[in-house]
Design a protein around this motif. Structure first.
Motif, PDB file in Angstrom:
ATOM      1  N   HIS A 153       0.845  -1.200   0.000  1.00 12.41           N
ATOM      2  CA  HIS A 153       0.000   0.000   0.000  1.00 12.41           C
ATOM      3  C   HIS A 153       0.875   1.244   0.000  1.00 12.41           C
ATOM      4  CE1 HIS A 153       0.499   0.947   4.342  1.00 12.41           C
ATOM      5  NE2 HIS A 153       0.388  -0.341   4.569  1.00 12.41           N
ATOM      6  N   ASP A 209       6.392   0.795   7.254  1.00 16.11           N
ATOM      7  CA  ASP A 209       4.991   0.506   6.908  1.00 16.11           C
ATOM      8  C   ASP A 209       4.550   1.414   5.786  1.00 16.11           C
ATOM      9  OD1 ASP A 209       2.314  -0.156   6.919  1.00 16.11           O
ATOM     10  OD2 ASP A 209       1.871   0.876   8.789  1.00 16.11           O
ATOM     11  N   MET A 210       4.715   0.980   4.552  1.00 12.42           N
ATOM     12  CA  MET A 210       5.462  -0.154   4.080  1.00 12.42           C
ATOM     13  C   MET A 210       6.184   0.191   2.793  1.00 12.42           C
ATOM     14  SD  MET A 210       2.461  -2.677   2.532  1.00 12.42           S
ATOM     15  CE  MET A 210       3.595  -3.869   1.864  1.00 12.42           C
ATOM     16  N   GLU A 219      -5.053   1.530   2.470  1.00 10.46           N
ATOM     17  CA  GLU A 219      -4.985   0.400   3.406  1.00 10.46           C
ATOM     18  C   GLU A 219      -5.169   0.867   4.843  1.00 10.46           C
ATOM     19  OE1 GLU A 219      -3.466  -2.414   6.311  1.00 10.46           O
ATOM     20  OE2 GLU A 219      -2.659  -0.426   5.912  1.00 10.46           O
ATOM     21  N   GLU A 220      -4.567   2.014   5.157  1.00 10.24           N
ATOM     22  CA  GLU A 220      -4.571   2.472   6.553  1.00 10.24           C
ATOM     23  C   GLU A 220      -5.958   2.875   7.051  1.00 10.24           C
ATOM     24  OE1 GLU A 220      -2.248   1.871   8.394  1.00 10.24           O
ATOM     25  OE2 GLU A 220      -0.328   1.994   7.364  1.00 10.24           O
ATOM     26  N   GLU A 266       2.330  -7.087   3.470  1.00 13.95           N
ATOM     27  CA  GLU A 266       3.184  -6.612   4.562  1.00 13.95           C
ATOM     28  C   GLU A 266       3.133  -7.492   5.811  1.00 13.95           C
ATOM     29  OE1 GLU A 266       1.698  -2.985   6.565  1.00 13.95           O
ATOM     30  OE2 GLU A 266      -0.121  -3.367   5.430  1.00 13.95           O
TER      31      GLU A 266
HETATM   32 ZN   LIG Z   1       0.798  -1.247   6.461  1.00 14.94          ZN
END
Ligand SMILES: [Zn+2]
Ligand SMILES: CSCC[C@H](NC=O)C(=O)O
Ligand SMILES: [Zn+2]
Length: 373
Positions: A45, A78-79, A112-113, A140
């Motif tokens: 992501h 991340d990431m 994604e977050e 991840e």
């Molecule tokens: Zn992540």
């Protein structure tokens, strides 16, 4: 002038010699790849979580590298590390002229977050995703402070629950019966008691890792208008992370039970509710695991298979039947995702490129499987 390769050879000659080494001999020519086989999907992501700049030693978007080689930046673990490691490993393999039976795809996804609802959740339903014909995915993982590398084969299910309690309002000086606050208090107590039980269960069993038990945190309390007004409604929000072996129907009934036991007018709603936890097998019945773990063994890497304690886009991939492993090759590194001073040592990053180079060769060479058309 013509540029020279590493051994002083003209790059066109090097390419010519690589081509000659591919055994395209009739009647069984090896054309190198087999597009009918399912592919390897390397997912990462692009988004990162916010920062509290004042708590950072260096600007979190400058990617400052200190004299020891630590790179400070939001996304260092991340990431964004993984995205570039994928690209560099693929670049290296292409540069070395490798061809594999399976295609390698890379996806760089948004959101994604914040749950992936406009990202991977949506993407896996699109014809473009189907067209990738992914047979296996990497996504991840987390850093590991020891010499070992953690690999994630499943995830806990995020359940974000808001409990709303309604009751009798009135003057703040009186003993009012059946208030929203006292009923909410009961639910909070039931849930925090459950939390403590799970915490103890984890603490007392050294074989259990964080992802194997259910966690919950009370993350928001809302309600009230004035000191002397008893409010008619109050709410509490909880972040549950439900272990993949939990019976979800029974768990929801438990939530219902806690609310009912608190009294009339106590209800709950979901802000997130994942109900399709999947486990990617970590034994030799799974050819992808076999290839992955074998390649790690060949590199003398120690693997620690675990359940991811939070949520990643892997859950969407696994739910549509794509086995996935969560792996960020960062050993001897503290877990600093979402934290201040997120950083990664350049040597760890570079070793990650080496690791992916080997892993991708192994995964893209997994021979034809029953599911491959
Ligand atoms: Zn992540
Ligand atoms: C419920 S979607 C939230 C996803 C988020 N992922 C990374 O931190 C998480 O909190 O786990
Ligand atoms: Zn994150």
């Amino acid at each position: 002038m013509t540029s020279k390769g590493p051994e002083g050879e003209h790059p066109s000659v090097t390419l010519f010699r690589k081509y000659l080494r591919i055994r395209t001999v009739q009647p069984k020519p090896d054309y190198g790849s087999n597009p009918t086989l399912s592919s390897i999907l390397l997912n990462s992501h692009m988004d990162v979580v916010p920062v509290f700049k004042e708590h950072w030693s260096h600007d979190p978007f400058e990617a400052f590298k200190d004299s020891e080689g630590y790179i400070y930046a939001r996304g260092a673990q991340d990431m964004k590390c993984v995205s570039i490691q994928y690209l560099e490993a693929v670049r290296r393999l292409k540069g070395e002229g490798h061809h594999f039976p399976r295609t390698i795809h890379m996806t760089f996804v948004p959101d994604e977050e914040v749950g992936g609802h406009q990202g991977m959740e949506l993407f896996v339903q699109q014809p473009e995703f189907q067209a990738l014909r992914a047979g296996f995915a990497l996504d991840e993982g987390l850093a590991n402070p020891t010499d070992a590398f953690t690999v994630f084969y499943s995830e806990r299910s995020p359940w974000w629950v808001r409990v709303t309690s309604t009751g009798r309002p009135g003057h703040g000086s009186r003993f009012i019966e059946d208030t929203a606050a006292e009923k909410l208090h009961k639910v909070v107590t039931s849930i925090l008691t459950f939390r403590e039980k799970e915490r103890q269960r984890l603490q007392s069993n050294p074989h259990l890792k964080e992802g194997a038990v259910t966690s919950v945190n009370l993350t928001k309390l809302e309600g009230g208008v004035a000191y002397n007004v008893v409010p008619a409604t109050m709410s509490a929000s909880f972040d549950f992370r439900v272990a993949p072996d939990v019976d979800l129907k029974a768990f929801e009934e438990q939530l219902q039970g806690w609310c009912q036991a608190a009294g009339e007018g106590v209800t709950f709603e979901f802000a997130q509710k994942w109900t399709k936890p999947r486990v990617t097998p970590t034994d030799d019945s799974n050819p992808w695991w076999k290839a992955f773990s074998r390649a790690c063994k060949d590199m003398n890497l120690t693997l620690e298979p675990e359940i991811f304690p939070a949520a990643t886009d892997s859950r969407y991939l696994r739910a549509v039947g794509v086995p996935a492993l969560g792996f960020s090759p960062m050993n001897r590194t503290p877990v600093l995702l979402h934290d201040h001073d997120e950083r990664l040592h350049e040597a760890v990053f570079l070793r990650g490129v080496d690791i992916y180079t080997r892993l991708l060769s192994a995964l893209a060479s997994v021979p034809t499987l029953p599911g491959d058309s």
